[in-house]
Scaffold this motif. Structure first.
Motif, PDB file in Angstrom:
ATOM      1  N   ILE A 163     116.873 103.147  55.714  1.00  0.00           N
ATOM      2  CA  ILE A 163     115.532 102.933  55.863  1.00  0.00           C
ATOM      3  C   ILE A 163     115.670 101.285  55.961  1.00  0.00           C
ATOM      4  CG2 ILE A 163     113.065 102.891  55.249  1.00  0.00           C
ATOM      5  CD1 ILE A 163     113.726 105.311  53.763  1.00  0.00           C
ATOM      6  N   GLU A 164     114.952 100.734  57.298  1.00  0.00           N
ATOM      7  CA  GLU A 164     114.915  99.217  57.606  1.00  0.00           C
ATOM      8  C   GLU A 164     113.453  99.078  57.928  1.00  0.00           C
ATOM      9  OE1 GLU A 164     117.499  98.776  60.748  1.00  0.00           O
ATOM     10  OE2 GLU A 164     119.446  99.421  59.610  1.00  0.00           O
ATOM     11  N   PRO A 165     112.769  98.035  57.087  1.00  0.00           N
ATOM     12  CA  PRO A 165     111.607  97.632  57.502  1.00  0.00           C
ATOM     13  C   PRO A 165     111.619  96.516  58.382  1.00  0.00           C
ATOM     14  CG  PRO A 165     112.381  96.845  55.494  1.00  0.00           C
ATOM     15  CD  PRO A 165     113.220  97.614  55.868  1.00  0.00           C
ATOM     16  N   ARG A 166     110.637  96.380  59.397  1.00  0.00           N
ATOM     17  CA  ARG A 166     110.484  95.427  60.368  1.00  0.00           C
ATOM     18  C   ARG A 166     109.079  95.435  60.728  1.00  0.00           C
ATOM     19  NH1 ARG A 166     109.563  97.496  65.488  1.00  0.00           N
ATOM     20  NH2 ARG A 166     110.144  99.727  65.631  1.00  0.00           N
ATOM     21  N   GLN A 167     108.682  93.907  61.243  1.00  0.00           N
ATOM     22  CA  GLN A 167     107.652  93.933  61.715  1.00  0.00           C
ATOM     23  C   GLN A 167     107.224  94.375  63.200  1.00  0.00           C
ATOM     24  OE1 GLN A 167     104.872  92.321  60.207  1.00  0.00           O
ATOM     25  NE2 GLN A 167     106.207  92.418  58.264  1.00  0.00           N
ATOM     26  N   SER A 168     106.153  94.765  63.549  1.00  0.00           N
ATOM     27  CA  SER A 168     105.595  95.230  64.813  1.00  0.00           C
ATOM     28  C   SER A 168     104.383  94.918  65.128  1.00  0.00           C
ATOM     29  CB  SER A 168     106.094  96.919  64.890  1.00  0.00           C
ATOM     30  OG  SER A 168     105.664  97.314  66.337  1.00  0.00           O
ATOM     31  N   VAL A 203     101.938  94.588  61.998  1.00  0.00           N
ATOM     32  CA  VAL A 203     101.852  95.404  61.197  1.00  0.00           C
ATOM     33  C   VAL A 203     103.434  95.742  60.697  1.00  0.00           C
ATOM     34  CG1 VAL A 203     100.124  96.843  62.099  1.00  0.00           C
ATOM     35  CG2 VAL A 203     102.118  97.300  63.025  1.00  0.00           C
ATOM     36  N   LYS A 204     103.690  96.413  59.513  1.00  0.00           N
ATOM     37  CA  LYS A 204     104.996  96.677  59.229  1.00  0.00           C
ATOM     38  C   LYS A 204     105.315  97.966  59.104  1.00  0.00           C
ATOM     39  CE  LYS A 204     107.741  95.697  55.060  1.00  0.00           C
ATOM     40  NZ  LYS A 204     108.044  95.098  53.549  1.00  0.00           N
ATOM     41  N   VAL A 205     106.643  98.253  59.655  1.00  0.00           N
ATOM     42  CA  VAL A 205     106.831  99.610  60.059  1.00  0.00           C
ATOM     43  C   VAL A 205     108.320  99.815  59.336  1.00  0.00           C
ATOM     44  CG1 VAL A 205     105.577  99.829  62.296  1.00  0.00           C
ATOM     45  CG2 VAL A 205     107.991  98.877  62.350  1.00  0.00           C
ATOM     46  N   TYR A 206     108.633 101.136  59.316  1.00  0.00           N
ATOM     47  CA  TYR A 206     109.917 101.543  58.829  1.00  0.00           C
ATOM     48  C   TYR A 206     111.095 102.297  59.694  1.00  0.00           C
ATOM     49  CZ  TYR A 206     107.259  99.900  54.836  1.00  0.00           C
ATOM     50  OH  TYR A 206     106.718  98.952  53.691  1.00  0.00           O
ATOM     51  N   LYS A 232     116.842 107.563  65.565  1.00  0.00           N
ATOM     52  CA  LYS A 232     116.017 106.896  64.685  1.00  0.00           C
ATOM     53  C   LYS A 232     114.808 107.277  64.989  1.00  0.00           C
ATOM     54  CE  LYS A 232     114.332 102.735  66.524  1.00  0.00           C
ATOM     55  NZ  LYS A 232     113.874 101.690  67.299  1.00  0.00           N
ATOM     56  N   ARG A 233     113.994 107.223  63.661  1.00  0.00           N
ATOM     57  CA  ARG A 233     112.589 107.739  63.715  1.00  0.00           C
ATOM     58  C   ARG A 233     111.745 106.713  63.156  1.00  0.00           C
ATOM     59  NH1 ARG A 233     110.819 112.947  63.605  1.00  0.00           N
ATOM     60  NH2 ARG A 233     108.928 112.240  63.454  1.00  0.00           N
ATOM     61  N   THR A 234     110.563 106.187  63.572  1.00  0.00           N
ATOM     62  CA  THR A 234     109.881 104.838  63.050  1.00  0.00           C
ATOM     63  C   THR A 234     108.527 105.611  62.322  1.00  0.00           C
ATOM     64  OG1 THR A 234     110.569 103.510  64.846  1.00  0.00           O
ATOM     65  CG2 THR A 234     108.588 102.775  63.661  1.00  0.00           C
ATOM     66  N   PHE A 235     108.234 105.076  61.250  1.00  0.00           N
ATOM     67  CA  PHE A 235     106.951 105.613  60.571  1.00  0.00           C
ATOM     68  C   PHE A 235     106.141 104.421  60.056  1.00  0.00           C
ATOM     69  CE2 PHE A 235     110.273 108.749  60.116  1.00  0.00           C
ATOM     70  CZ  PHE A 235     109.510 109.827  60.109  1.00  0.00           C
ATOM     71  N   GLY A 236     104.968 104.452  59.749  1.00  0.00           N
ATOM     72  CA  GLY A 236     104.140 103.129  59.432  1.00  0.00           C
ATOM     73  C   GLY A 236     103.965 103.348  58.195  1.00  0.00           C
TER      74      GLY A 236
END
Length: 370
Positions: free
Chosen positions: A4-9, A16-19, A32-36
């Motif tokens: 799991i890698e957090p990043r800014q979007s 917002v921060k997504v994972y 890859k799947r992205t979650f809020g």
């Protein structure tokens, strides 16, 4: 393992921060799947690894629709040309042509399948609807194996009852009347089908070399395909069979051969110009004869197979033997279709029990009664 890698979007112009959950599917491809939310990412990461271990991994990114996968599934089947055409038509009309066909394969719920079946029940006969549901079930079973869905939604589908009328076979007198009503060149065709229990395609394909007058057998090797009018393999492997040749059929065939010599390829039943009869041509001739003979409306050449089965059952042939003569895969269809025609079943039941108990003396039975 999934990471799991957090990043800014940005969302709606705001940061917002997504994972991002990164993992490898069972085929080794990076996904890859992205979650809020961090909790959602954690749950997905745990679930995807567990699904891989259980062999239940599903590619959630796949956007394949039901209709698209159904076409791919059908193209991969080892179907005969006629079967492939029929299945393709069923898919286009009853799957692709409905709301279900446009749904993403993995999104379909059992309630949607039920709604689809209820809708199809308005335009399909109960037996045809059941075949369509079996087709959809097979498609989804394949999708499960392809790991496109976790489980099939084609479960516990409620269908209309299939209360088909019982078969009322033609009598010998009716078959004779039909034979007499046919044009001279096609009379033996009626008697041959009624005496050998052939399908219409098998009848049209019968050759003189398939009939062994000495051993009194007829060999079913081919059928005439409905559209191409060419000889093809029989309907199923079990359809290729040897059938006993009754004397009445042997005599009729001998006279027919003497009057109408076989075609160049040995075809027994040919038109005046020497070609094999097409189903439409022979069907029109048959329908006209049915009317002249005063037989029930809707009588077709298939009723001659019903006649054949009824004659065998009335004579005491086993359902297994009848199934073999008809070229069925097993005896189940014979029992379902002709079970009510088996003669004297009540008397046979009484006799069977009485004979089993015949060794018991009457006094012994009386003591049991007391």
């Amino acid at each position: 393992m999934a990471s799991i890698e957090p990043r800014q979007s940005r969302r709606n112009g705001k940061p917002v921060k997504v994972y991002d959950v990164r993992f490898r599917d069972p085929d080794g491809r990076q996904r890859k799947r992205t979650f809020g939310k961090k909790g959602e990412a954690d749950r997905f990461a745990s679930t995807v690894e567990a699904d891989k271990l259980r062999g239940q991994y599903v590619d959630h990114s796949d956007r394949t629709t039901v209709a698209e996968y159904a076409r791919t599934w059908a193209a991969a089947r080892p179907h005969r040309a006629s079967t492939a055409e029929r299945v393709s038509s069923q898919i286009e009309v009853h799957i692709a042509g409905t709301r279900l066909g446009g749904r993403r394969l993995a999104d379909v719920r059992p309630s949607e399948v039920q709604a689809w079946a209820t809708d199809r029940a308005r335009v399909l006969a109960p037996s045809t609807l059941r075949a369509q549901v079996r087709l959809l079930r097979s498609i989804y079973s394949s999708a499960v194996l392809d790991r496109l869905v976790a489980s099939s939604p084609v479960v516990r589908v409620q269908l209309p009852s299939d209360d088909r009328d019982r078969v009322v076979p033609l009598t010998v007198e009716q078959v004779q009347a039909l034979t007499d009503a046919m044009p001279a060149r096609t009379r033996t065709m009626v008697l041959t089908q009624a005496g050998l229990g052939l399908r219409i395609g098998e009848l049209l394909a019968l050759r003189v070399q398939d009939v062994d007058f000495l051993r009194r057998t007829a060999r079913v090797e081919f059928q005439i395909a409905p559209r191409t009018k060419e000889r093809t393999e029989p309907k199923t492997p079990r359809s290729r069979r040897t059938v006993p040749l009754p004397q009445v059929v042997a005599d009729a065939l001998a006279k027919h051969i003497a009057t109408y010599p076989p075609g160049a390829d040995g075809s027994l039943f040919t038109t005046g110009i020497g070609t094999v009869y097409g189903r439409e041509h022979y069907g029109a001739t048959f329908t006209a004869a049915v009317k002249r003979a005063g037989l029930p409306a809707g009588t077709t050449s298939h009723d001659l197979r019903h006649h054949y089965a009824s004659v065998l059952l009335a004579a005491g042939e086993s359902v297994v033997a009848v199934a073999e003569r008809l070229g069925h895969e097993n005896a189940t269809l014979v029992l379902k279709t002709y079970g009510h025609l088996m003669p004297d079943s009540e008397d046979r039941t009484r006799r069977a029990v009485d004979e089993a108990w015949c060794a018991i003396t009457v006094p012994s039975l009386q003591s049991v009664a007391r």
